[in-house]
Design a protein around this motif. Sequence first.
Motif, PDB file in Angstrom:
ATOM      1  N   ASP A 158      67.014   8.774  43.825  1.00 50.25           N
ATOM      2  CA  ASP A 158      67.836  10.263  43.655  1.00 50.25           C
ATOM      3  C   ASP A 158      69.392   9.468  43.195  1.00 50.25           C
ATOM      4  OD1 ASP A 158      66.245  12.122  45.097  1.00 50.25           O
ATOM      5  OD2 ASP A 158      66.385  10.533  46.528  1.00 50.25           O
ATOM      6  N   GLU A 159      69.840  10.731  42.255  1.00 44.33           N
ATOM      7  CA  GLU A 159      71.119  10.374  42.007  1.00 44.33           C
ATOM      8  C   GLU A 159      72.336  10.113  43.081  1.00 44.33           C
ATOM      9  OE1 GLU A 159      73.104  12.496  38.666  1.00 44.33           O
ATOM     10  OE2 GLU A 159      71.418  13.457  38.002  1.00 44.33           O
ATOM     11  N   PRO A 160      73.028   9.107  43.121  1.00 46.21           N
ATOM     12  CA  PRO A 160      73.462   8.456  41.845  1.00 46.21           C
ATOM     13  C   PRO A 160      72.744   6.967  41.670  1.00 46.21           C
ATOM     14  CG  PRO A 160      75.057   7.821  43.617  1.00 46.21           C
ATOM     15  CD  PRO A 160      73.896   8.868  44.285  1.00 46.21           C
ATOM     16  N   VAL A 161      71.709   6.829  42.496  1.00 48.23           N
ATOM     17  CA  VAL A 161      70.924   5.505  42.306  1.00 48.23           C
ATOM     18  C   VAL A 161      69.429   5.713  41.810  1.00 48.23           C
ATOM     19  CG1 VAL A 161      70.328   3.243  43.484  1.00 48.23           C
ATOM     20  CG2 VAL A 161      72.632   4.285  44.020  1.00 48.23           C
ATOM     21  N   MET A 162      69.107   5.368  40.791  1.00 49.58           N
ATOM     22  CA  MET A 162      67.682   5.397  40.596  1.00 49.58           C
ATOM     23  C   MET A 162      67.395   3.955  39.816  1.00 49.58           C
ATOM     24  SD  MET A 162      67.072   9.084  38.784  1.00 49.58           S
ATOM     25  CE  MET A 162      67.887  10.738  39.509  1.00 49.58           C
ATOM     26  N   ARG A 163      66.092   3.710  40.016  1.00 47.72           N
ATOM     27  CA  ARG A 163      65.556   2.291  39.717  1.00 47.72           C
ATOM     28  C   ARG A 163      64.387   2.425  38.841  1.00 47.72           C
ATOM     29  NH1 ARG A 163      67.833   0.700  44.702  1.00 47.72           N
ATOM     30  NH2 ARG A 163      69.893  -0.637  44.522  1.00 47.72           N
ATOM     31  N   ALA A 164      64.411   1.588  37.738  1.00 47.49           N
ATOM     32  CA  ALA A 164      63.357   1.499  36.959  1.00 47.49           C
ATOM     33  C   ALA A 164      62.296   0.541  37.878  1.00 47.49           C
ATOM     34  CB  ALA A 164      63.349   0.672  35.422  1.00 47.49           C
ATOM     35  N   THR A 165      61.181   1.238  37.914  1.00 51.25           N
ATOM     36  CA  THR A 165      60.139   0.674  38.859  1.00 51.25           C
ATOM     37  C   THR A 165      58.940   0.329  38.386  1.00 51.25           C
ATOM     38  OG1 THR A 165      61.101   2.059  40.774  1.00 51.25           O
ATOM     39  CG2 THR A 165      58.914   1.105  41.190  1.00 51.25           C
ATOM     40  N   PHE A 166      58.407  -0.772  38.337  1.00 52.47           N
ATOM     41  CA  PHE A 166      57.097  -1.224  37.818  1.00 52.47           C
ATOM     42  C   PHE A 166      56.186  -1.583  39.033  1.00 52.47           C
ATOM     43  CE2 PHE A 166      60.298  -1.589  34.612  1.00 52.47           C
ATOM     44  CZ  PHE A 166      60.001  -1.138  33.340  1.00 52.47           C
ATOM     45  N   ILE A 167      54.829  -1.058  38.859  1.00 49.11           N
ATOM     46  CA  ILE A 167      53.940  -1.186  39.961  1.00 49.11           C
ATOM     47  C   ILE A 167      52.801  -1.634  39.072  1.00 49.11           C
ATOM     48  CG2 ILE A 167      52.486  -0.219  41.784  1.00 49.11           C
ATOM     49  CD1 ILE A 167      55.200   1.974  42.008  1.00 49.11           C
ATOM     50  N   THR A 168      52.169  -2.652  39.639  1.00 48.09           N
ATOM     51  CA  THR A 168      50.948  -3.359  39.109  1.00 48.09           C
ATOM     52  C   THR A 168      49.954  -3.339  40.091  1.00 48.09           C
ATOM     53  OG1 THR A 168      52.051  -4.824  37.857  1.00 48.09           O
ATOM     54  CG2 THR A 168      49.865  -5.454  38.208  1.00 48.09           C
ATOM     55  N   ARG A 169      48.822  -2.633  39.748  1.00 48.71           N
ATOM     56  CA  ARG A 169      47.399  -2.984  40.461  1.00 48.71           C
ATOM     57  C   ARG A 169      46.848  -4.270  40.714  1.00 48.71           C
ATOM     58  NH1 ARG A 169      43.063   2.059  41.306  1.00 48.71           N
ATOM     59  NH2 ARG A 169      42.407   1.410  43.429  1.00 48.71           N
ATOM     60  N   ALA A 170      47.280  -5.019  41.586  1.00 43.90           N
ATOM     61  CA  ALA A 170      46.649  -6.351  41.625  1.00 43.90           C
ATOM     62  C   ALA A 170      45.186  -6.225  42.217  1.00 43.90           C
ATOM     63  CB  ALA A 170      47.416  -7.207  42.374  1.00 43.90           C
ATOM     64  N   GLY A 171      44.702  -5.103  42.945  1.00 43.16           N
ATOM     65  CA  GLY A 171      43.436  -5.069  43.755  1.00 43.16           C
ATOM     66  C   GLY A 171      43.281  -3.720  44.012  1.00 43.16           C
ATOM     67  N   GLU A 172      42.037  -3.618  44.604  1.00 38.62           N
ATOM     68  CA  GLU A 172      41.789  -2.101  44.976  1.00 38.62           C
ATOM     69  C   GLU A 172      42.734  -1.630  45.676  1.00 38.62           C
ATOM     70  OE1 GLU A 172      39.286   1.042  44.991  1.00 38.62           O
ATOM     71  OE2 GLU A 172      38.972  -0.712  44.051  1.00 38.62           O
ATOM     72  N   ALA A 173      43.346  -1.912  46.682  1.00 38.12           N
ATOM     73  CA  ALA A 173      44.516  -1.320  47.319  1.00 38.12           C
ATOM     74  C   ALA A 173      45.809  -2.316  47.462  1.00 38.12           C
ATOM     75  CB  ALA A 173      44.057  -0.724  48.890  1.00 38.12           C
ATOM     76  N   ASP A 174      45.656  -3.153  46.627  1.00 41.74           N
ATOM     77  CA  ASP A 174      47.044  -4.122  46.362  1.00 41.74           C
ATOM     78  C   ASP A 174      47.791  -3.848  45.289  1.00 41.74           C
ATOM     79  OD1 ASP A 174      48.491  -6.170  46.402  1.00 41.74           O
ATOM     80  OD2 ASP A 174      47.107  -7.632  45.932  1.00 41.74           O
ATOM     81  N   TYR A 175      49.068  -3.018  45.479  1.00 36.88           N
ATOM     82  CA  TYR A 175      49.962  -2.859  44.523  1.00 36.88           C
ATOM     83  C   TYR A 175      51.243  -3.533  44.453  1.00 36.88           C
ATOM     84  CZ  TYR A 175      46.864   1.295  43.954  1.00 36.88           C
ATOM     85  OH  TYR A 175      45.692   1.939  43.726  1.00 36.88           O
ATOM     86  N   ARG A 176      51.772  -4.122  43.546  1.00 37.41           N
ATOM     87  CA  ARG A 176      52.919  -4.910  43.721  1.00 37.41           C
ATOM     88  C   ARG A 176      54.038  -4.242  42.902  1.00 37.41           C
ATOM     89  NH1 ARG A 176      49.637 -10.887  43.628  1.00 37.41           N
ATOM     90  NH2 ARG A 176      48.423 -10.178  45.269  1.00 37.41           N
ATOM     91  N   SER A 177      55.054  -4.141  43.323  1.00 35.72           N
ATOM     92  CA  SER A 177      56.307  -3.439  42.874  1.00 35.72           C
ATOM     93  C   SER A 177      57.475  -4.278  42.581  1.00 35.72           C
ATOM     94  CB  SER A 177      56.699  -2.329  43.586  1.00 35.72           C
ATOM     95  OG  SER A 177      57.485  -1.604  43.228  1.00 35.72           O
ATOM     96  N   ALA A 178      58.286  -4.165  41.347  1.00 37.33           N
ATOM     97  CA  ALA A 178      59.338  -4.591  40.937  1.00 37.33           C
ATOM     98  C   ALA A 178      60.316  -3.295  40.428  1.00 37.33           C
ATOM     99  CB  ALA A 178      59.289  -5.751  40.124  1.00 37.33           C
ATOM    100  N   GLN A 179      61.426  -4.041  40.816  1.00 38.04           N
ATOM    101  CA  GLN A 179      62.736  -2.827  40.301  1.00 38.04           C
ATOM    102  C   GLN A 179      63.602  -3.520  39.653  1.00 38.04           C
ATOM    103  OE1 GLN A 179      63.487  -0.641  44.201  1.00 38.04           O
ATOM    104  NE2 GLN A 179      62.466   0.911  43.154  1.00 38.04           N
ATOM    105  N   PRO A 180      63.532  -3.947  38.356  1.00 33.23           N
ATOM    106  CA  PRO A 180      64.562  -5.021  37.863  1.00 33.23           C
ATOM    107  C   PRO A 180      65.627  -4.473  37.273  1.00 33.23           C
ATOM    108  CG  PRO A 180      62.611  -4.569  36.145  1.00 33.23           C
ATOM    109  CD  PRO A 180      62.360  -3.708  37.656  1.00 33.23           C
TER     110      PRO A 180
END
Length: 229
Positions: free
Chosen positions: A188-210
Motif C-alpha cells: 500500500d502507498e507509500p510503500v510497495m515492493r516488487a515481489t517475486f514468488i517461485t513455486r519450488a514444490g506443490e505447496a512450497d512458495y519462495r518469495s523475494a522483494q528486491p
Amino acid sequence: MTTANSLEQARFNMIEQQIRPWEVLDGRVLELLGRVRREDFAPAAHRALAFTDMELPLTQPAVDGQCMLAPRVQARLVQDLALKPTDKVLEIGTGSGYTAALMASLAQRVLSLEIEPALASQARTRLMQAGVTNVEVRQADAAANGFAACRADGPYDAILLGGSLAEVPPALLGLLAPGGRLAAIVGDEPVMRATFITRAGEADYRSAQPWDTLAPRLRHFPEPSRFRF
C-alpha cells in the motif's frame, strides 16, 4: 537532427539514464528495449513522452489506474522474471501492450488479460502492427470467479501483474507450474515492493522483494480488511 535521429537518441537516453541505473543489465532485455518501439505503444496524445521516466495515462480523459508504467519499472519486472524461450506466460493488466511485446520476444507465448474493452482492442492492434504474433490479448476481469478467465489455460511458467495489489491471492499462485515465477508489485502507498514468488514444490512458495516502487492498483483484486480484533 532528423525526427528519426531524435527518437533514437531519446530511446538511447531512456536506456542509459533511466533503465541501466535501475540495475537492468541483462543484455537480452537491453537489446529488446532498443528494438521494440515503445513510442508505438504509447497513447497518441502522449507519444512525445514515451521515453520519459513517468507513467502515461492510456485514456483521454485520464482514468485512475489505466496507465503505461514507467520504462524502468517495466524493464526491471521483465528482467527479474527471468523468462525462458519455452515459457508460457500469463500477464494480468495488458495496458498498452508494451510489456507483453517485450515478454513475447523472450518467451514461447503470452496470454494477456485486460479488463477494459477499449484498451484490449488497442493493445491487439498495436501488437499486430508491431508484428508480434505470440501474444493473445483477452478482454476479461482476471480476478473474477477464482481466475476463471485464465485457469483453463494454465499452469503457467511465469505470471506478471501489470499493476499493484495488496497481497497475492493463493488462487493465482495455484496457476504456477512447478518452478514457475510470479512478479507483482505488492503493498500500500507509500510503500510497495516488487515481489517475486517461485513455486519450488506443490505447496512450497519462495518469495523475494528486491526493490521498491509504486504502481496503480489492479481492479477487483481483494483488499484485506484493515480491522483487527
